[in-house]
Design an enzyme around this catalytic site. Structure first.
Site, PDB file in Angstrom:
ATOM      1  N   GLU A  37       0.732  -1.061   0.024  1.00 49.38           N
ATOM      2  CA  GLU A  37       0.038  -0.123   0.184  1.00 49.38           C
ATOM      3  C   GLU A  37       0.804   1.298   0.049  1.00 49.38           C
ATOM      4  O   GLU A  37       0.438   2.002  -0.687  1.00 49.38           O
ATOM      5  CB  GLU A  37      -1.078  -0.012   1.142  1.00 49.38           C
ATOM      6  CG  GLU A  37      -2.149  -1.094   1.202  1.00 49.38           C
ATOM      7  CD  GLU A  37      -3.004  -0.829   0.117  1.00 49.38           C
ATOM      8  OE1 GLU A  37      -3.258   0.477  -0.385  1.00 49.38           O
ATOM      9  OE2 GLU A  37      -3.744  -1.900  -0.337  1.00 49.38           O
ATOM     10  N   GLN A  42       1.136   6.894  -5.287  1.00 52.71           N
ATOM     11  CA  GLN A  42       1.918   7.726  -6.061  1.00 52.71           C
ATOM     12  C   GLN A  42       2.923   7.159  -7.300  1.00 52.71           C
ATOM     13  O   GLN A  42       3.595   7.500  -7.631  1.00 52.71           O
ATOM     14  CB  GLN A  42       2.951   8.819  -5.476  1.00 52.71           C
ATOM     15  CG  GLN A  42       2.218   9.440  -4.102  1.00 52.71           C
ATOM     16  CD  GLN A  42       1.359  10.320  -4.252  1.00 52.71           C
ATOM     17  OE1 GLN A  42       1.437  10.838  -5.531  1.00 52.71           O
ATOM     18  NE2 GLN A  42       0.778  10.821  -3.102  1.00 52.71           N
ATOM     19  N   GLY A  81      10.691   8.161  -5.460  1.00 51.70           N
ATOM     20  CA  GLY A  81      10.343   9.377  -5.180  1.00 51.70           C
ATOM     21  C   GLY A  81       9.434   9.391  -3.826  1.00 51.70           C
ATOM     22  O   GLY A  81       9.191   8.435  -3.156  1.00 51.70           O
ATOM     23  N   TYR A 120      -6.991   6.003   4.771  1.00 47.71           N
ATOM     24  CA  TYR A 120      -7.085   5.023   3.765  1.00 47.71           C
ATOM     25  C   TYR A 120      -6.151   3.749   3.844  1.00 47.71           C
ATOM     26  O   TYR A 120      -6.719   2.630   3.969  1.00 47.71           O
ATOM     27  CB  TYR A 120      -6.418   5.452   2.150  1.00 47.71           C
ATOM     28  CG  TYR A 120      -6.158   4.394   1.317  1.00 47.71           C
ATOM     29  CD1 TYR A 120      -7.160   3.724   0.735  1.00 47.71           C
ATOM     30  CD2 TYR A 120      -4.910   4.292   0.986  1.00 47.71           C
ATOM     31  CE1 TYR A 120      -6.741   2.498  -0.066  1.00 47.71           C
ATOM     32  CE2 TYR A 120      -4.765   3.120   0.190  1.00 47.71           C
ATOM     33  CZ  TYR A 120      -5.629   2.252  -0.196  1.00 47.71           C
ATOM     34  OH  TYR A 120      -5.334   1.340  -1.207  1.00 47.71           O
ATOM     35  N   ASP A 138      -9.263   5.461  -1.627  1.00 47.24           N
ATOM     36  CA  ASP A 138      -8.119   6.145  -2.222  1.00 47.24           C
ATOM     37  C   ASP A 138      -8.543   7.017  -3.384  1.00 47.24           C
ATOM     38  O   ASP A 138      -9.805   7.065  -3.775  1.00 47.24           O
ATOM     39  CB  ASP A 138      -7.186   4.855  -2.762  1.00 47.24           C
ATOM     40  CG  ASP A 138      -7.518   4.107  -3.738  1.00 47.24           C
ATOM     41  OD1 ASP A 138      -8.949   4.198  -4.404  1.00 47.24           O
ATOM     42  OD2 ASP A 138      -6.734   3.309  -4.631  1.00 47.24           O
TER      43      ASP A 138
END
Ligand code: SF4
Length: 355
Positions: A37, A42, A81, A120, A138
């Site tokens: 998760e 992203q 990232g 979430y 989400d």
């Protein structure tokens, strides 16, 4: 909460048939579900899968992750990232060892209290690992519900969020909450996509207000976009006759905290950045210059890399600088903007893919 909603059964049937085979699916190991998760926030599934497998191999248990050095965790995360995710993952693993004897907590409130875990992620772990009745909302679920019920309030406004959370709870299959949450997300990822949703093949189209009114493209409604900040970074890459260079660790509370970089000069504008370039160019012998635009969620980075051949490395004692051979750069974790430069530029070989 009710299980009687006609959408729920149709969705469950569709999910059984169409779900993708992913390495964390069908696992009830809360640590694995948590890892997947956090990595997939992203990040696209194809890229995230390689990182997930890498993390499970490097850190098979919460204890292994907790006892790893932060530099090792950031290095493994390199290229994904949003590095605060990796730092929070590490901090939460330590808290699980310190406060729960290394066993992943099994109630929603305790899961939600861990660093980096929001509503979430807590709902996803609680429902998938422990079968607890919490609806996970989400971006995919937001979009599906906004279209299904033609929600007029912006989905990023407090009213919109409240409405969507209430409807998500109403749709939840309390007997199989984990499967239901994954089915909603899968529908958003595969069918009810941001652009050109595949409504013809959608299992719940007869219930969808946006489809019935042919307004799929009008939902979800969003508030104004977040303001983006422009920043102007110049990285000065000095290389001496011994093929040595300088890097430093970013310690300050800013993007890329804990990662490494070349000596950085930040300017206020592109004009100042050009003036700086002219000034450095008169002092040192330029080997290479490259410009990149690197976009983060709230920042646009205009990055110039200037590499110079020097006799003696300047600033070698400045601000925790590390002096090293350029072929040792691979040992350190860099932000993606820098690994991109290093893989393009002459004389370096650093990859940002999982190794
Ligand atoms: Fe999304 Fe279309 Fe299905 Fe409605 S009918 S939920 S818009 S895919």
């Amino acid at each position: 909460m009710s299980n009687a909603h006609p959408i729920t059964a149709k969705l469950s049937k569709w999910y059984e048939k169409h779900r993708r085979k992913l390495p964390w699916r069908d696992s009830s190991n809360p640590y694995h579900i948590w890892l997947s998760e956090v990595i997939l926030q992203q990040t696209r599934v194809d890229q995230g899968t390689a990182y997930y497998l890498r993390f499970v191999e490097l850190f098979p248990t919460v204890r292994d992750l907790a006892k790893a050095h932060e530099d090792v965790v950031l290095y493994a995360w390199q290229g994904l990232g949003y590095y605060s995710r990796a730092r929070n993952l590490h901090a939460a693993a330590k808290a699980i060892v310190d406060n729960y004897g290394g066993e992943f907590p099994s109630d929603y409130a305790a899961i939600r209290s861990l660093k980096g875990i929001g509503d979430y992620t807590a709902a996803a772990i609680a429902s998938i690992a422990y079968g607890l009745p919490h609806a996970a909302v989400d971006g995919n679920v937001n979009r599906v519900i906004a279209r299904l019920f033609a929600i007029e309030a912006p989905v990023d406004s407090p009213t919109g969020k409240k409405q969507i959370a209430a409807l998500a709870e109403e749709l939840l299959d309390c007997k199989k909450p984990g499967n239901h949450n994954q089915a909603m997300m899968e529908l958003g990822a595969l069918v009810c996509t941001p652009r050109n949703p595949n409504c013809t093949n959608c299992p719940i189209k007869v219930h969808c207000a946006a489809f019935i009114s042919k307004k799929q493209d009008s939902f979800p409604i969003k508030q104004g976009k977040t303001k983006v900040r422009n920043r102007y970074f110049t990285y000065v890459v000095f290389i001496d006759k011994n093929q040595e260079t300088l890097i430093r660790k970013r310690e300050e509370k800013d993007i890329w905290q804990g990662l490494h970089e070349f000596p950085l000069i930040e300017s206020n504008s592109s004009h100042d950045q050009e003036v700086l370039y002219s000034s450095l160019d008169t002092q040192y012998s330029l080997i290479d210059a490259a410009n990149y635009l690197h976009i983060l969620s709230h920042q646009k980075l205009h990055i110039a890399f200037l590499s110079f051949r020097v006799e003696v490395l300047p600033f070698a004692d400045w601000n925790n600088t590390i002096r090293l051979k350029i072929d040792e750069l691979n040992r350190f974790a860099f932000p993606r903007a820098l690994t991109r430069y290093l893989s393009d530029a002459k004389g370096f070989s650093v990859s940002n893919a999982p190794r």
